[in-house]
Design a protein around this motif. Sequence first.
Motif, short mmCIF file in Angstrom:
data_model
loop_
_atom_site.label_atom_id
_atom_site.label_comp_id
_atom_site.label_asym_id
_atom_site.label_seq_id
_atom_site.Cartn_x
_atom_site.Cartn_y
_atom_site.Cartn_z
N GLY A 16 -30.57 -77.06 -24.13
CA GLY A 16 -31.50 -75.96 -24.37
C GLY A 16 -31.70 -75.62 -25.83
O GLY A 16 -32.45 -74.71 -26.15
N GLY A 17 -31.05 -76.34 -26.73
CA GLY A 17 -31.28 -76.12 -28.15
C GLY A 17 -30.03 -75.85 -28.95
O GLY A 17 -30.09 -75.26 -30.03
N MET A 18 -28.88 -76.28 -28.46
CA MET A 18 -27.61 -76.10 -29.19
C MET A 18 -27.42 -74.65 -29.63
O MET A 18 -27.20 -74.35 -30.80
N ALA A 19 -27.52 -73.75 -28.65
CA ALA A 19 -27.30 -72.33 -28.94
C ALA A 19 -25.81 -72.01 -28.76
O ALA A 19 -25.23 -72.31 -27.72
N LEU A 20 -25.22 -71.40 -29.77
CA LEU A 20 -23.84 -70.94 -29.70
C LEU A 20 -23.88 -69.48 -29.25
O LEU A 20 -24.28 -68.59 -30.01
N VAL A 21 -23.48 -69.24 -28.00
CA VAL A 21 -23.58 -67.92 -27.40
C VAL A 21 -22.37 -67.08 -27.80
O VAL A 21 -21.24 -67.59 -27.86
N ASP A 22 -22.62 -65.80 -28.05
CA ASP A 22 -21.50 -64.90 -28.30
C ASP A 22 -20.56 -64.97 -27.10
O ASP A 22 -20.94 -64.61 -25.98
N PRO A 23 -19.32 -65.45 -27.28
CA PRO A 23 -18.43 -65.60 -26.14
C PRO A 23 -18.14 -64.28 -25.43
O PRO A 23 -17.86 -64.26 -24.22
N LEU A 24 -18.21 -63.18 -26.16
CA LEU A 24 -17.95 -61.89 -25.54
C LEU A 24 -19.03 -61.55 -24.52
O LEU A 24 -18.74 -60.92 -23.49
N PHE A 25 -20.27 -61.98 -24.76
CA PHE A 25 -21.34 -61.72 -23.79
C PHE A 25 -21.11 -62.50 -22.51
O PHE A 25 -21.26 -61.96 -21.40
#
Length: 804
Positions: A536-545
């Motif tokens: 999906g675009g190499m998005a690093l998601v906030d792990p807390l979310f």
Amino acid sequence: MPQPPPPLASPLWRSLRAYQIFGANTEVGKTVFSTLLCKAAAARTTGRGVAFLKPVSTGPDSEADDRHISKFASDVSNKTLFQYKIPVSPHIAAKLSNTTIPSNDTLLFQCRDYAAQCANIGRKWLFVETAGGVHSPGPSGTTQADMYAPLRLPVVLVGDSRLGGISQTISAFESLRMRGYDVESVVLFKEDRYQNFDYLSEYFAEHHDVPVAGVNEPPERKSSLEEDVRAMAQYYEEQSQGKHTGDVISHLDKRHEQRIASLDSMATQALEKIWYPFTQQSLLTPKDINVIDSAHGDYFQTLAPSSSSSSQNDSLLRASFDGSASWWTQGLGHANPRLTLAAAYAAGRYGHVMFASGIHRPALELSSALLKGMNSPRLDRVFFSDNGSTGIEVALKMGLRAAKLRYGWAKEEKLGIVGLKGSYHGDTIGAMDCSEPSGYNEKVEWYDGKGHWFDYPTVLCIDGKWRVNVPEELRQALGEDADFSSLSEIFDVQSREQKGHHVRYEAFIRESLERLVKQGRRFGSVIIEPVVLGAGGMALVDPLFQRALVNVVRKSPDLFRKSGAAAEETPSDPNAWTGLPIIFDEVFTGLYRLGRFTSSSFLNTYADISVHAKLLTGGLVPLCTTLASENIFQSFSSQDKTDALLHGHSYTAHPVGCQVALESLNDLQKMDHDGSWNWAKSQGWKSSETSPTSSQSSANVWSTWPRDLVEDLSRQTDRVSGIWALGSVLAIHIKDASGSTGYFSNAAQDLRDTLIAGDSEGANGSWNVHCRVLGNVLYLMAGQKTTEESIAQISLELRKGLQA
């Protein structure tokens, strides 16, 4: 810091026919055959057109092979790289010599340099003679079959004409073949007693289509040195001009021309015959096709772009760093001999055997190793499938069935999933339906997106600062962007929860789900890629979310049961799923891709169902596993066969894949245990700001890519909108002048093209970085065995590319 040397390019030139001479054993006549081949080749060329190279030699100078060549093939240039006077195996001789033991790379680079010198001055032939047998150790202790593999020189194998020589010769051939060598010819002495030549000629003709040539044995030693030299000189004159030796040279000449012609034509033929994935082929020309001759470690050996029109003395191949880790599967290096032998063992023992109601040791041991490595109290069962996409299909069937049975949803009631925007879980229809409409699926006629996909905060390093970026439309609910001192501080989810950072996240998620349920939406599972959304675009998601999403769903079974239905009893098993089954898609992110055995550990939580592929087999063969809890497993248990999980593949749990995966997991875990990545962890990633009470399972983050590189590149704000690195992954988000982002942006193509163009001035041959983009994002992936030197090389090219 000194500039790192360029990577090794395999030696291949139009003008130079370079061959490596291996022996099936010691004392089989390698130097005799080297001399014969050198003399026979010299007879076909003018001047000093033939060269001989002995990389490693042991024994007194008077018995050195290069002296033998000088004596009996005086018109042949020759060189020895490392001469040890002690007549023992090279690894012992090197230790006893009181000199620096050359590394494998040092030895290979010097071989390549000598070959380049031969090509540049117009030599036509080069014969590189090894020491001892195929598996005799080199100076470093690595066996020669493994040590010389990166050169990918085609081979002349000198067979053993003595008692037991048939077995030795075939075993040597198979060892070379399994390591990717092209054995172009087998040569050996003819003798009447054991008749090895007769047997081996028939054997190789029937089984491998490899010609076998025989010559008469050398004369017996004479009583005086002068007589002995005269007899050997006559022997070489006669045998080098004989038909068999001439036929070998003709065959090697022909095979060289065929190899080059094949490389020259492959791109054009490919465009006529191949249908490429994720490619609009109407836009391709032959120059856009990456012609791969071989691969080893982190590098392809690819056809240099100007080779079809280059001069005879220009190198045809260049080293290409595999920057997509062969589409995210590669972890232990191309042509890894341990994985190759694991595959050969399983293929030889089992081939493929059907798996329904059966078991074999590789599958059972792999299941145990995976469950133990995950260290999850929720995961108890392993289901095998072919690849990540089919593994996701299995996970969906598991999760949706469990939710339907618990909540009593009727067959006609449409169930969806809860996921994240931009997520992508595979290309089969069911996996596609778990993703929001996008360029991947919108034009697929059967696509029917079933779910709700949350938008979310992402993590980027921007202008040297580590930032949690909140989408503009969510800032009222989630708050403004927040800067942190390090990536570790962002991943310290427990410390952030203690500060209340999760409260807004959980409230937003709960309110969103309540609204959707009131609209009549029904959900059967949550599916997320932990931490990083790949395709999906190499998005690093906030792990807390992501952690907040899992926690809210598990604490909110009231949201998912039928309206008016009585609240179900809390499961007696504390590890049973609640709310909805949680599916973690670790196909891309798992098994040390992000520096951990499981990426779920970053969230400090456990899945009910977890999917693993890609790095599972170290990049060698396809295999996928879907791990599930006993609670999920029991959802399919009844006396009615139609209630079973009726899903399977012809190659379910194929022994070759299971054995390779087991070897891969063992190797990865050993590297983790032995501290093989300490050099990467020490590159500035350890954060002093992390709370001393934080969980090591979430806050301890690191990357193969140096922190100073990431932060330096992030300051190039005229071109870079943000960058992140975690584990072996580096993602650079490039600014798009049009303001667009996503898969169909072209913003990252210029940087990609610069890296692909590469360095054509390297002393050891040109090299480049083969990489891909996801819209405005250029990503690079190291392997789990990538060296610090390789990272330094790529880092330098990245800095140059972004400054261009």
